[in-house]
Design a protein around this motif. Structure first.
Motif, short mmCIF file in Angstrom:
data_model
loop_
_atom_site.label_atom_id
_atom_site.label_comp_id
_atom_site.label_asym_id
_atom_site.label_seq_id
_atom_site.Cartn_x
_atom_site.Cartn_y
_atom_site.Cartn_z
N LEU A 183 0.83 -1.21 0.00
CA LEU A 183 0.00 0.00 0.00
C LEU A 183 0.86 1.26 0.00
CD1 LEU A 183 -2.72 -1.15 2.56
CD2 LEU A 183 -3.03 -0.83 0.10
N SER A 184 1.97 1.24 0.73
CA SER A 184 2.86 2.40 0.76
C SER A 184 3.48 2.65 -0.61
CB SER A 184 3.96 2.20 1.81
OG SER A 184 3.41 2.10 3.11
N LEU A 185 3.90 1.58 -1.28
CA LEU A 185 4.47 1.72 -2.63
C LEU A 185 3.41 2.23 -3.61
CD1 LEU A 185 6.70 -1.48 -2.91
CD2 LEU A 185 7.47 0.90 -2.75
N ALA A 186 2.20 1.72 -3.49
CA ALA A 186 1.13 2.17 -4.38
C ALA A 186 0.82 3.64 -4.14
CB ALA A 186 -0.13 1.33 -4.15
N SER A 187 0.81 4.06 -2.87
CA SER A 187 0.56 5.46 -2.54
C SER A 187 1.66 6.35 -3.11
CB SER A 187 0.47 5.63 -1.02
OG SER A 187 0.32 6.98 -0.67
N GLU A 188 2.89 5.90 -2.99
CA GLU A 188 4.02 6.67 -3.53
C GLU A 188 3.91 6.80 -5.04
OE1 GLU A 188 8.90 6.27 -3.76
OE2 GLU A 188 7.79 5.21 -2.19
N THR A 189 3.54 5.72 -5.71
CA THR A 189 3.39 5.75 -7.17
C THR A 189 2.31 6.73 -7.60
OG1 THR A 189 4.08 3.43 -7.33
CG2 THR A 189 2.87 4.34 -9.21
N LEU A 190 1.23 6.83 -6.81
CA LEU A 190 0.12 7.72 -7.15
C LEU A 190 0.25 9.09 -6.50
CD1 LEU A 190 -2.88 5.22 -6.93
CD2 LEU A 190 -1.69 6.05 -8.98
N GLU A 228 -8.02 8.27 -2.69
CA GLU A 228 -9.06 8.86 -3.54
C GLU A 228 -8.90 8.51 -5.01
OE1 GLU A 228 -6.13 12.31 -2.57
OE2 GLU A 228 -7.02 10.59 -1.55
N ALA A 229 -8.01 7.57 -5.34
CA ALA A 229 -7.76 7.21 -6.73
C ALA A 229 -9.03 6.67 -7.39
CB ALA A 229 -6.65 6.17 -6.81
N ASP A 230 -9.21 7.04 -8.67
CA ASP A 230 -10.36 6.51 -9.41
C ASP A 230 -9.95 5.26 -10.18
OD1 ASP A 230 -8.86 7.46 -11.55
OD2 ASP A 230 -10.17 9.17 -11.95
N ALA A 231 -10.88 4.67 -10.90
CA ALA A 231 -10.61 3.41 -11.60
C ALA A 231 -9.49 3.57 -12.63
CB ALA A 231 -11.88 2.91 -12.27
N ALA A 232 -9.44 4.73 -13.29
CA ALA A 232 -8.41 4.95 -14.30
C ALA A 232 -7.02 4.96 -13.66
CB ALA A 232 -8.67 6.26 -15.04
N ILE A 286 -6.16 3.57 -10.84
CA ILE A 286 -5.86 2.22 -10.36
C ILE A 286 -5.44 1.33 -11.51
CG2 ILE A 286 -6.87 0.17 -9.28
CD1 ILE A 286 -8.66 2.09 -7.68
N GLY A 287 -6.09 1.51 -12.67
CA GLY A 287 -5.72 0.74 -13.85
C GLY A 287 -4.29 1.03 -14.27
N ARG A 288 -3.90 2.30 -14.22
CA ARG A 288 -2.51 2.66 -14.58
C ARG A 288 -1.53 2.06 -13.58
NH1 ARG A 288 -5.10 7.62 -15.47
NH2 ARG A 288 -4.32 8.48 -13.49
N LEU A 289 -1.92 2.05 -12.31
CA LEU A 289 -1.07 1.45 -11.30
C LEU A 289 -0.87 -0.04 -11.59
CD1 LEU A 289 0.32 1.73 -8.47
CD2 LEU A 289 -1.88 1.13 -7.48
N ALA A 290 -1.96 -0.73 -11.91
CA ALA A 290 -1.88 -2.16 -12.19
C ALA A 290 -1.07 -2.45 -13.45
CB ALA A 290 -3.29 -2.73 -12.33
N PRO A 334 -13.65 1.06 -5.74
CA PRO A 334 -13.05 0.91 -7.07
C PRO A 334 -12.23 -0.36 -7.24
CG PRO A 334 -11.68 2.36 -5.77
CD PRO A 334 -12.85 1.97 -4.89
N GLY A 335 -12.34 -1.27 -6.28
CA GLY A 335 -11.50 -2.47 -6.32
C GLY A 335 -11.71 -3.33 -7.55
N SER A 336 -12.87 -3.17 -8.22
CA SER A 336 -13.14 -3.99 -9.40
C SER A 336 -12.17 -3.69 -10.54
CB SER A 336 -14.58 -3.78 -9.88
OG SER A 336 -14.80 -2.41 -10.18
#
Length: 299
Positions: free
Chosen positions: A33-40, A46-50, A52-56, A91-93
């Protein structure tokens, strides 16, 4: 990442206190979660689906098991935010599911619940009575009887529940209010317990200078399970909330009404959070399907 860090800490506290997550799991989730937060850029919560998709997309070269773990951490984090009323959606989907399936949530049978109520009744019947047993009764009646979240329960104001009002009004994130049903048993249990709460206390379940902690609530519930002959690993305050929802649904409750009682902003959260046992589905098809005819035989 300041806002993310606070919410990640709250989520991991829940994972440890309510879900009984192992220390290694909590540590792995914190890293993911910390790495994902840093990336965003600190905007994970508050990230939206778009986004999150870029993160994935950045996980494309990782092993399938690693992607599954990262996606699971984020999916549970967003489910927690939605459950706590900190997001209006889940937005987990948008996260990948690399060959994994989401397990059904833990729940308890009606027999399990009856065994725990019996353990409480045995405690209350002891002479002399112990005030902590009265507190346990009130806590359990509200957890299972009204489906309160752990945070909502431990932070209830002393005067939140009125003896002649069969419901409780809770206010969540953004000022959204919901009505929570209160059984006669729950109101009676609260009245018995409140007689032992100092009149000057702002909390219904005080502890020290504040209110009862989520961790202490978790310990109390697990101890009760042990007394009732139920494995403590099977139970937590969240499992009792899930049992409330599951048993209502099995009893014929409308999903929309259940959504309102649970305080879910999105009906999809209710659909994921509740489930109907496979045996009941089979029985419904066997007994109620219009093509079923007990007197018909194949030619």
């Amino acid at each position: 990442m300041g806002g993310d860090r606070v919410l990640i800490d709250r989520f991991l506290e829940m994972m440890a206190a309510e879900a009984g997550a192992a220390r290694n799991t909590v540590a792995a989730y914190r890293t993911d979660l910390s790495l994902a937060s840093e990336t965003l850029g600190g905007a994970l919560a508050e990230a939206d689906a778009a986004a999150i998709g870029r993160l994935a997309d950045g996980w494309a070269t990782l092993a399938k098991s690693t992607v599954a773990r990262k996606a699971s951490a984020l999916r549970r984090f967003y489910a927690f935010l939605a459950e706590e009323g900190l997001r209006a959606d889940d937005p987990g989907s948008a996260l990948p599911r690399p060959g994994t399936s989401r397990p059904l949530p833990k729940t308890l049978s009606a027999g399990d619940i009856e065994a725990m109520f019996a353990a409480i009744d045995a405690r209350i019947a002891r002479v002399p009575p112990d005030r902590n047993d009265l507190r346990l009764s009130a806590l359990f009646e509200l957890l299972y009887g009204s489906g309160l979240r752990a945070t909502e329960l431990v932070s209830l104001p002393r005067g939140a529940i009125v003896s002649d009002r069969p419901y409780l009004i809770l206010k969540g994130k953004g000022g959204r209010e919901r009505m929570v049903p209160l059984s006669d048993r729950a109101r009676a249990a609260v009245v018995r317990w409140r007689a032992h709460v100092p009149a000057a206390s702002p909390w219904l379940f005080p502890s020290g200078k504040s209110h009862l902690s989520r961790m202490r609530l978790y310990q109390i519930v697990r101890a009760l399970a042990g007394e009732a002959g139920i494995s403590p690993d099977r139970i937590s305050p969240h499992v009792l909330r899930h049992a409330f929802a599951t048993h209502l649904l099995e009893g014929g409750a409308d999903l929309r009404a259940l959504q309102a009682m649970l305080g879910h902003a999105d009906i999809a959260t209710t659909e994921i959070y509740t489930h109907v046992d496979a045996w009941r589905l089979v029985r419904l098809v066997s007994e109620l399907h219009p093509l079923i005819d007990a007197g018909r035989t194949r030619p």
